[in-house]
Design a protein around this motif. Structure first.
Motif, PDB file in Angstrom:
ATOM      1  N   GLY A  58       3.124   6.111   1.682  1.00 31.59           N
ATOM      2  CA  GLY A  58       3.578   7.241   1.275  1.00 31.59           C
ATOM      3  C   GLY A  58       2.337   8.134   0.362  1.00 31.59           C
ATOM      4  O   GLY A  58       2.689   8.747   0.607  1.00 31.59           O
ATOM      5  N   LEU A  59       2.177   7.071  -0.642  1.00 33.29           N
ATOM      6  CA  LEU A  59       0.906   7.871  -1.244  1.00 33.29           C
ATOM      7  C   LEU A  59      -0.674   7.629  -0.592  1.00 33.29           C
ATOM      8  O   LEU A  59      -1.378   7.996  -0.830  1.00 33.29           O
ATOM      9  N   GLY A  60      -0.874   6.758   0.470  1.00 32.31           N
ATOM     10  CA  GLY A  60      -1.870   6.836   1.637  1.00 32.31           C
ATOM     11  C   GLY A  60      -2.353   5.716   1.504  1.00 32.31           C
ATOM     12  O   GLY A  60      -3.181   5.693   2.100  1.00 32.31           O
ATOM     13  N   LEU A  61      -1.591   4.786   0.672  1.00 31.56           N
ATOM     14  CA  LEU A  61      -2.556   3.297   0.571  1.00 31.56           C
ATOM     15  C   LEU A  61      -2.059   2.744   2.206  1.00 31.56           C
ATOM     16  O   LEU A  61      -0.681   1.206   2.149  1.00 31.56           O
ATOM     17  N   ALA A  62      -2.541   3.031   3.178  1.00 29.06           N
ATOM     18  CA  ALA A  62      -2.773   1.916   4.603  1.00 29.06           C
ATOM     19  C   ALA A  62      -2.952   1.947   6.042  1.00 29.06           C
ATOM     20  O   ALA A  62      -3.127   1.499   6.543  1.00 29.06           O
ATOM     21  N   ASP A  63      -4.261   2.296   4.807  1.00 30.23           N
ATOM     22  CA  ASP A  63      -5.323   1.733   6.466  1.00 30.23           C
ATOM     23  C   ASP A  63      -5.284   0.145   5.610  1.00 30.23           C
ATOM     24  O   ASP A  63      -5.109  -0.692   5.491  1.00 30.23           O
ATOM     25  N   SER A  64      -6.641  -0.214   6.320  1.00 24.54           N
ATOM     26  CA  SER A  64      -6.986  -1.616   6.469  1.00 24.54           C
ATOM     27  C   SER A  64      -7.565  -1.969   5.444  1.00 24.54           C
ATOM     28  O   SER A  64      -7.871  -3.268   5.207  1.00 24.54           O
ATOM     29  N   THR A  65      -8.045  -1.150   3.994  1.00 23.61           N
ATOM     30  CA  THR A  65      -8.625  -1.979   2.902  1.00 23.61           C
ATOM     31  C   THR A  65      -7.608  -1.667   2.086  1.00 23.61           C
ATOM     32  O   THR A  65      -7.754  -1.821   0.526  1.00 23.61           O
ATOM     33  N   THR A  66      -6.637  -2.369   2.493  1.00 30.63           N
ATOM     34  CA  THR A  66      -5.353  -2.206   1.092  1.00 30.63           C
ATOM     35  C   THR A  66      -4.711  -3.343   2.095  1.00 30.63           C
ATOM     36  O   THR A  66      -4.167  -3.454   3.061  1.00 30.63           O
ATOM     37  N   ALA A  67      -4.085  -4.244   1.355  1.00 27.39           N
ATOM     38  CA  ALA A  67      -3.302  -4.983   1.758  1.00 27.39           C
ATOM     39  C   ALA A  67      -2.021  -5.636   1.015  1.00 27.39           C
ATOM     40  O   ALA A  67      -2.527  -5.240  -0.368  1.00 27.39           O
TER      41      ALA A  67
END
Length: 284
Positions: free
Chosen positions: A212-221
């Motif tokens: 929800g803070l925006g950490l949802a793309d391919s650079t986050t695991a």
């Protein structure tokens, strides 16, 4: 001032032949978040064996043991282990302290070493953020601030640590609600199952909040670790999973190549990337 010949580009094959290639990690987390344990399992060494350097000079007599989890290091200090010479670790001061100065220090460090600011030799390659499951049920406000500040600035692996400790703590609390005559082996087994579900749901809630803070793309695991206190097969598996997730978050073949060469376990992939760069160089 160094010439181009003295500082080869990563496009130059001589760069990849350098035996001193380094992969740089910023490891963040509140006190007792399990950062020390992760580094000890990953490197196969105790923290007191680490070497700390600042501005290229080794800090003689620097004691690392017990400090990294309390955030006592200067973030610019470079922490290395002879057992894993290709990794360079950086640690920040207490995340939970909430100091605006410390938060800005982390932000400036990441900005200074971002991919846009420096070459592959000096840039920060990934951030590992440790969140202990056996401590607070919620993110600290400072942790939210850090996630918001660092979003999109570097690849990020969020490591939920101490899963086993969280399950044990929940199990004990659940058992206290059981009638005393049911706190036998089967009762403990039932309580543990309920505890595992509660911890699992907590992880999903935290993941949801972070997304929800925006950490949802391919650079986050996201990774959950358990049983890391001693070197076991499960701990080794978790370390390999951490490396695999880190690689998946990295953008571009150059950095993936660097991690493969430094970690040195995936020789097939290492060979593929070396062939890739050789063909690329010949075609240039």
């Amino acid at each position: 001032m160094n010439s181009d010949a003295e500082t080869p580009s990563e496009n130059d094959l001589s760069f990849w032949n350098d035996r001193h290639l380094e992969f740089r990690v910023l490891i963040l987390g509140r006190a007792n978040a399990g950062k020390t344990t992760i580094l000890e399992r990953l490197t196969g060494a105790a923290m007191h064996e680490a070497e700390v350097s600042r501005d290229g000079e080794t800090l003689v007599g620097q004691t690392v043991k017990g400090q990294i989890d309390r955030g006592l290091h200067n973030i610019d200090d470079e922490i290395r282990f002879r057992s894993r010479p290709g990794f360079v670790f950086h640690d920040s001061r207490g995340v939970e302290a909430g100091s605006a100065t410390e938060l800005s220090t982390v932000q400036r460090f990441v900005e200074k070493r971002s991919s846009a600011a420096t070459d592959l030799r000096r840039q920060l390659h990934v951030i590992w953020m440790c969140l202990p499951l056996d401590d607070s049920r919620e993110l600290f406000e400072t942790e939210r601030d850090i996630f918001l500040q660092l979003k999109d600035m570097a690849p990020l692996v969020v490591v939920f640590t101490k899963h086993d400790g969280a399950v044990s703590k929940e199990t004990s609390q659940i058992l206290m609600d059981f009638p005393e005559n049911t706190r036998n082996r089967s009762g403990r087994k039932e309580a543990r199952k309920k505890a595992e579900i509660k911890v699992f749901n907590r992880v999903k809630e935290l993941e949801g909040e972070l997304r929800g803070l925006g950490l949802a793309d391919s650079t986050t695991a996201f990774l959950t670790t358990s049983g890391m206190e001693v070197p076991t097969g499960d701990a080794e598996k978790s370390c390999q999973e951490l490396i695999d997730l880190t690689e998946a978050c990295l953008t571009g073949p150059r950095i993936k190549t660097l991690l493969s060469m430094v970690w040195g376990h995936n020789l097939l992939k290492h060979g593929f990337w070396c062939l890739y760069w050789t063909i690329l160089r010949r075609g240039a």
